[in-house]
Motif scaffolding. Sequence first.
Motif, PDB file in Angstrom:
ATOM      1  N   VAL A   1       0.854  -1.182   0.000  1.00  0.00           N
ATOM      2  CA  VAL A   1       0.000   0.000   0.000  1.00  0.00           C
ATOM      3  C   VAL A   1       0.886   1.227   0.000  1.00  0.00           C
ATOM      4  O   VAL A   1       1.866   1.304   0.752  1.00  0.00           O
ATOM      5  CB  VAL A   1      -0.936   0.007   1.221  1.00  0.00           C
ATOM      6  N   ALA A   2       0.540   2.160  -0.852  1.00  0.00           N
ATOM      7  CA  ALA A   2       1.241   3.449  -0.886  1.00  0.00           C
ATOM      8  C   ALA A   2       0.378   4.460  -0.160  1.00  0.00           C
ATOM      9  O   ALA A   2      -0.796   4.639  -0.476  1.00  0.00           O
ATOM     10  CB  ALA A   2       1.495   3.877  -2.326  1.00  0.00           C
ATOM     11  N   GLY A   3       0.956   5.125   0.777  1.00  0.00           N
ATOM     12  CA  GLY A   3       0.201   6.110   1.535  1.00  0.00           C
ATOM     13  C   GLY A   3       0.183   5.778   3.008  1.00  0.00           C
ATOM     14  O   GLY A   3       1.061   5.051   3.507  1.00  0.00           O
ATOM     15  N   PRO A   4      -0.785   6.283   3.759  1.00  0.00           N
ATOM     16  CA  PRO A   4      -1.932   7.062   3.245  1.00  0.00           C
ATOM     17  C   PRO A   4      -1.571   8.506   2.907  1.00  0.00           C
ATOM     18  O   PRO A   4      -0.690   9.093   3.531  1.00  0.00           O
ATOM     19  CB  PRO A   4      -2.933   6.991   4.401  1.00  0.00           C
ATOM     20  N   TYR A   5      -2.283   9.020   1.894  1.00  0.00           N
ATOM     21  CA  TYR A   5      -2.108  10.394   1.451  1.00  0.00           C
ATOM     22  C   TYR A   5      -3.367  11.170   1.737  1.00  0.00           C
ATOM     23  O   TYR A   5      -4.450  10.604   1.925  1.00  0.00           O
ATOM     24  CB  TYR A   5      -1.795  10.434  -0.056  1.00  0.00           C
ATOM     25  N   LEU A   6      -3.214  12.484   1.759  1.00  0.00           N
ATOM     26  CA  LEU A   6      -4.346  13.380   1.971  1.00  0.00           C
ATOM     27  C   LEU A   6      -4.789  13.952   0.633  1.00  0.00           C
ATOM     28  O   LEU A   6      -4.075  13.871  -0.377  1.00  0.00           O
ATOM     29  CB  LEU A   6      -3.974  14.502   2.934  1.00  0.00           C
ATOM     30  N   LEU A   7      -5.961  14.545   0.625  1.00  0.00           N
ATOM     31  CA  LEU A   7      -6.465  15.176  -0.584  1.00  0.00           C
ATOM     32  C   LEU A   7      -5.493  16.260  -1.032  1.00  0.00           C
ATOM     33  O   LEU A   7      -5.027  17.069  -0.228  1.00  0.00           O
ATOM     34  CB  LEU A   7      -7.845  15.780  -0.337  1.00  0.00           C
TER      35      LEU A   7
ATOM     36  N   ALA B   1       6.230  -8.855 -11.125  1.00  0.00           N
ATOM     37  CA  ALA B   1       5.350  -7.700 -10.974  1.00  0.00           C
ATOM     38  C   ALA B   1       5.179  -7.362  -9.500  1.00  0.00           C
ATOM     39  O   ALA B   1       5.375  -8.197  -8.612  1.00  0.00           O
ATOM     40  CB  ALA B   1       4.000  -7.966 -11.618  1.00  0.00           C
ATOM     41  N   SER B   2       4.801  -6.131  -9.268  1.00  0.00           N
ATOM     42  CA  SER B   2       4.472  -5.654  -7.929  1.00  0.00           C
ATOM     43  C   SER B   2       3.343  -4.656  -8.047  1.00  0.00           C
ATOM     44  O   SER B   2       3.319  -3.853  -8.986  1.00  0.00           O
ATOM     45  CB  SER B   2       5.689  -5.011  -7.260  1.00  0.00           C
ATOM     46  N   THR B   3       2.402  -4.745  -7.100  1.00  0.00           N
ATOM     47  CA  THR B   3       1.206  -3.912  -7.149  1.00  0.00           C
ATOM     48  C   THR B   3       1.169  -2.990  -5.937  1.00  0.00           C
ATOM     49  O   THR B   3       1.470  -3.410  -4.818  1.00  0.00           O
ATOM     50  CB  THR B   3      -0.059  -4.775  -7.184  1.00  0.00           C
ATOM     51  N   LEU B   4       0.790  -1.760  -6.187  1.00  0.00           N
ATOM     52  CA  LEU B   4       0.613  -0.760  -5.132  1.00  0.00           C
ATOM     53  C   LEU B   4      -0.823  -0.292  -5.118  1.00  0.00           C
ATOM     54  O   LEU B   4      -1.405  -0.035  -6.179  1.00  0.00           O
ATOM     55  CB  LEU B   4       1.543   0.437  -5.351  1.00  0.00           C
ATOM     56  N   THR B   5      -1.401  -0.196  -3.903  1.00  0.00           N
ATOM     57  CA  THR B   5      -2.741   0.362  -3.742  1.00  0.00           C
ATOM     58  C   THR B   5      -2.610   1.721  -3.083  1.00  0.00           C
ATOM     59  O   THR B   5      -1.957   1.873  -2.047  1.00  0.00           O
ATOM     60  CB  THR B   5      -3.620  -0.554  -2.869  1.00  0.00           C
ATOM     61  N   ILE B   6      -3.221   2.672  -3.689  1.00  0.00           N
ATOM     62  CA  ILE B   6      -3.137   4.042  -3.165  1.00  0.00           C
ATOM     63  C   ILE B   6      -4.126   4.177  -2.021  1.00  0.00           C
ATOM     64  O   ILE B   6      -5.339   3.977  -2.196  1.00  0.00           O
ATOM     65  CB  ILE B   6      -3.428   5.074  -4.272  1.00  0.00           C
ATOM     66  N   ASP B   7      -3.621   4.479  -0.849  1.00  0.00           N
ATOM     67  CA  ASP B   7      -4.468   4.650   0.334  1.00  0.00           C
ATOM     68  C   ASP B   7      -4.496   6.115   0.694  1.00  0.00           C
ATOM     69  O   ASP B   7      -3.483   6.829   0.601  1.00  0.00           O
ATOM     70  CB  ASP B   7      -3.915   3.833   1.496  1.00  0.00           C
ATOM     71  N   MET B   8      -5.695   6.573   1.147  1.00  0.00           N
ATOM     72  CA  MET B   8      -5.874   7.990   1.472  1.00  0.00           C
ATOM     73  C   MET B   8      -6.675   8.114   2.762  1.00  0.00           C
ATOM     74  O   MET B   8      -7.521   7.259   3.075  1.00  0.00           O
ATOM     75  CB  MET B   8      -6.600   8.718   0.331  1.00  0.00           C
ATOM     76  N   ASN B   9      -6.396   9.141   3.517  1.00  0.00           N
ATOM     77  CA  ASN B   9      -7.195   9.519   4.691  1.00  0.00           C
ATOM     78  C   ASN B   9      -8.164  10.597   4.262  1.00  0.00           C
ATOM     79  O   ASN B   9      -7.750  11.682   3.811  1.00  0.00           O
ATOM     80  CB  ASN B   9      -6.301  10.024   5.820  1.00  0.00           C
ATOM     81  N   LEU B  10      -9.491  10.302   4.447  1.00  0.00           N
ATOM     82  CA  LEU B  10     -10.527  11.225   3.985  1.00  0.00           C
ATOM     83  C   LEU B  10     -11.442  11.598   5.141  1.00  0.00           C
ATOM     84  O   LEU B  10     -11.786  10.744   5.966  1.00  0.00           O
ATOM     85  CB  LEU B  10     -11.353  10.579   2.870  1.00  0.00           C
ATOM     86  N   PRO B  11     -11.859  12.824   5.234  1.00  0.00           N
ATOM     87  CA  PRO B  11     -12.796  13.232   6.292  1.00  0.00           C
ATOM     88  C   PRO B  11     -14.196  12.723   5.973  1.00  0.00           C
ATOM     89  O   PRO B  11     -14.518  12.410   4.815  1.00  0.00           O
ATOM     90  CB  PRO B  11     -12.731  14.756   6.246  1.00  0.00           C
TER      91      PRO B  11
END
Length: 874
Positions: free
Chosen positions: A173-179, A270-280
Motif C-alpha cells: 500500500v502506498a500512503g496514506p495520502y491526503l487530498l 510484478a508488484s502492485t501498489l494500492t493508493i491509500d488515502m485519509n478522507l474526512p
Amino acid sequence: MTLGDLIPLSGVAMWKVVIISVLTAVSNCLEIKRIPVMAVTGVTGGEVALPCDVSHPANDAIYLMLWFREPLTTPIYRLDERSETETRWSDDLVLGRRASLELGSPEVSGSPAVLRVTSLTSSDQGLYTCRVDFRLQPTKTTRVNLTVIVPPEGVNIVGGLWNSAPRGGGGSVAGPYLLGDTIILTCVARGGTPPPVVLWHLGSHLLDAHMESSPPQAPPTPLLPGFLTTVMPSEGKAFNTLTLGPLTRSHLLQELMCEASNTNLTGPAASTLTIDMNLPPLSVKISPPADLPLKAGREYLVGCQVLGARPPPTLTWWTGHQRVLQATVLTSEDSNVTSSRLMLLPRSQDHGSSLRCIAETFASPATMEDSWHLDVHYVPKVRLRYGASLDAESVKEGDDVYFECFVEANPPASRISWRHDNWEISQNVSGGVILSNQTLVLQRLLRTQAGQYSCYAHNTEGVGTSNTLTLDVKYAPVCSPGQVTSYAVERYEDAEVTCSVEANPVQKSFQWTFNNTADAIDVPRGRFTSSSNPSVITYTPMTSLDYGTLLCWAFNEIGTQREPCVFHIVPAGKPEPPWNCTVSGVSRTSVRVGCEAGNSGGLPQHFLLQATSLHHHHQGGLHHLNFTGSVSPEFYVTGLQEGGKYQLVVRAVNDKGTSSGTLLTVTSIGTNGSLYQVHDGPLEAEVRESGQTSVTQDIPADRVETHWGPLALSSLMLGALGMVSGLLLLAVLVLVFVTIRSSTNGGGRRRIARLRTQQLLPLSETLCHAGVVGSSESGSSAHYDSLLLSPVLLLPGKQLGSTKQPQPERGSQADPDLIPLQETSSAGAQVEGTPAAPPATLLPPHEYSYEPIPAHLHLPSSASSVSQHHLSQV
C-alpha cells in the motif's frame, strides 16, 4: 573404423594409423561445422528437449549414439547397443540424472530422438552435437544451440527517485495520502538475462510501453490524466519512475502495477501498489428507534451512520458527559460507510439529556457529530424517611409515629401506597392508622407494629419502591416462643430449666417462683442466672412436693414482664420393657427378633438384647452375645452355635435406668434342618439327690421352668390361660374400685384433706401418742377411730404394728397428678421427740391389706361399727 578396432601394430604402421585418424577427425570437424544448427530456448529451473536425427531404414538399427557439448571433446551422454551391461550412460559432472533419452519411431518421418534435460541452470547453455552410428547406414550428426534465459527476480517500488529507500514489492500500500497530495513512485527490476523491460499499469490500462536506456530528450508526456511516466538512467538496472498528483477522492484504492519481463516463457515479475488515502467524513446521522418515548430499563437499538470517512472513523456514544460503551461498529466492504449500533438502556437520570454520536478521523476536519434529545419515562423513584421531629431511637409502645414519602417520577405518580413487613397498610382511623397524601401516621403504637416500613408510588410505568425503614419499638419482656416447658426428672436429679424472653431493650434481670398445690415460693437470686438471656436455674426435686411449676419473670428499662413463663417439673422413671416379641428370618446360626417398644419413661430410650446359651460350650462356660438397637427393638442375632439353645433377654434403657427383661428361648435341637426356632416348651431340668428341681445348666433362678413331662402344655396354651385370668382379675378390680369410689364420695375429700394436715409418724409412735400401746382394754372408741383413720396405718402389704414407714423406690414412676403433702398432727404441729416421717404415697384401695386387730385392742360394738364405716370410706 575406430581406434578400438585397431589391432596392435608396431613401428611405422602405428604412426601411419595415427596420422590417418587425425586427418579423419579434422575432416569430420569441417563437415560438422557445415551442418545447420537448431535453436532451443529454456528457462532456468525449467525443462528442454534437444532433438537428434535418428531416421534410418527398417532393416537398419542404431549401433551407437553420442552427445557432445562444446568445447568438450568427450561425450556427455551415450547410447551403446554393443554393450550388454550398460547401454545408457550420462556424465555425472555435466548432466547427471537430469538427462533422459527418448527414441523416436524410425518408420515415422520427422520423429527424431530427444535428449530431455530438466532443472536447467545457466551453465547448461551452449552448443550440443548428437552423433549417431548405424549398423548399415552412414553416421548422422545433429547440432542444437541451447539458450537458457534467466527471468528477473522481481521488482522494487520506491517512493520518489531511484536513490530513495525501497518500499518492497509483491503487493503493498502506498500512503496514506491526503487530498491534494502529489506522489512519485519508481519501479526497479532486479536481475534477469537478457535485461528485462519495466512497465507501469493502472488497472487494465498500460501507462508505459517503452523501455529506454537514456533520459528522454523531450519532457515526459502524460499517458493518462494525472499520471506522468519517466525513464531514468538505469546505472546497470532497468527502472521506471511515475509521478502522480494532485490526489482526489477518485484516486482512493486505485491499483498501480509495475511489471518486468524478458521472455514470454514465464510470467513477468510484478508488484502492485494500492493508493491509500485519509478522507474526512461527508456526514454523521443518528437513527432513533421507532417506539418512542423511551422507557427506562428497556433496551433500544439506536444507529449512527458515517459516510465518506477513510480510514473507518472511531465512533463513540455519549450521554451528557458520560461515554456509553455498549456499541458495535460495522464498515462496508469499500470502507466508505461506517455504521455503529448502540443497545441503549436508558435510565431515569438520562431524562432530559442528549445522546451524541461522534466520529473521529485522521483527516481535517478531525471530528463530526450528531445529537438526539432523550425523553425517558421511568418507574417512580421513592425515598422514605421519618418525620422531622421524631426520634426513631426512643420509640416505645403507646407513642405516635409518622413517615414521609418523597417521589420523583416521569410521568408523575398517580397513587401512593404503604406496606408493613410487605403487607399493605389500609387506613384505620379508629385503630390509629392514618394515610394522608404522602404521609403515614401511627397513633398509640403497639409492639406488633414494629418492623420494616416502605412506601410505593404508582404511575403508568409501574410501581416504585422506597427504601425500608425499620421501626424499633421498645417494650417490656415477653416469653420467647418454642421453649421447652416440661421437664421429666427423678428425685435428687438436676433439671436445667431455661427461661428465654424477648425484650426491647434486653432484659436486665430475672425472677423465679416455684408453685405447687401447697404453696408458692420465691427462688433466691443466687440459685439462677439473672442477667443473661436465657436465665438458667438448676432445679432438683427432693420429695414429691418438689414437683410442680416454675414461674419466670424478666425486667428491662421499659418495665416488668406481665405474664410469666411457666415450666412444669414432672417425675420421670425407667422405661417399660419391650413386649410382643417375635422371631423370624431363622437360620442355623442366626435369628431376627422384633418387639414393640413400651413406654419410654418420658425420655429417649434405646434397646439391648443379650443372648445366653443354655448349654455349656464344649470348651467350657456359657456362650454370651450382646446386641444394641438404637431406634427400635429390632435385632439381627448372629453368631449362634449350631444345635444350641439360647435364652434371649430384651431390655429398654434410658437415662433413668434399665427396664426389666422380656425373655425368649430359641433352639435348634431336634428341629427340621437344625434351624433355630422359638422354644415351645419348658427348659430341661434334672432332680438332684436332695429332691430339689433345678435347671441342668447354671441359669439364674428366674429363668427356671418346671418340667411337666408328657402333661406339659404348650407356651401358646399357657399364654391364652394367662390372658383369660388377667381379664377376669381386671374385671374384679374394676368392680371393687367402682364400689369403693361410690362409697367414698362425699366425706372422702374431707377425710383426705384432714389427713394431709396430720404429721405422719412411725407406727409405734403413732400408737403410743394415740394412747393405744400399753393402754387397758377399756379404751374409748374415739382412740380406735383415730387409729384406723391414720394414713400411716394404710400401708400396702404390711402387718398392723409394723414400725417401718415405706419409702418410694428411687426411679419409680409416680403419678404427676398426685402430689403427697407433708402431714401434720391434728394439733397442727409435729409431736416432740419424734422425727418427721417421709411423705406418704397414696395407693389404690386394693393395694392395702390388714391383719386382725389384737385382742387387747378389740373395739366395742359401737366403735367397731364406726370403724368399719371409716375403713369402707377410705
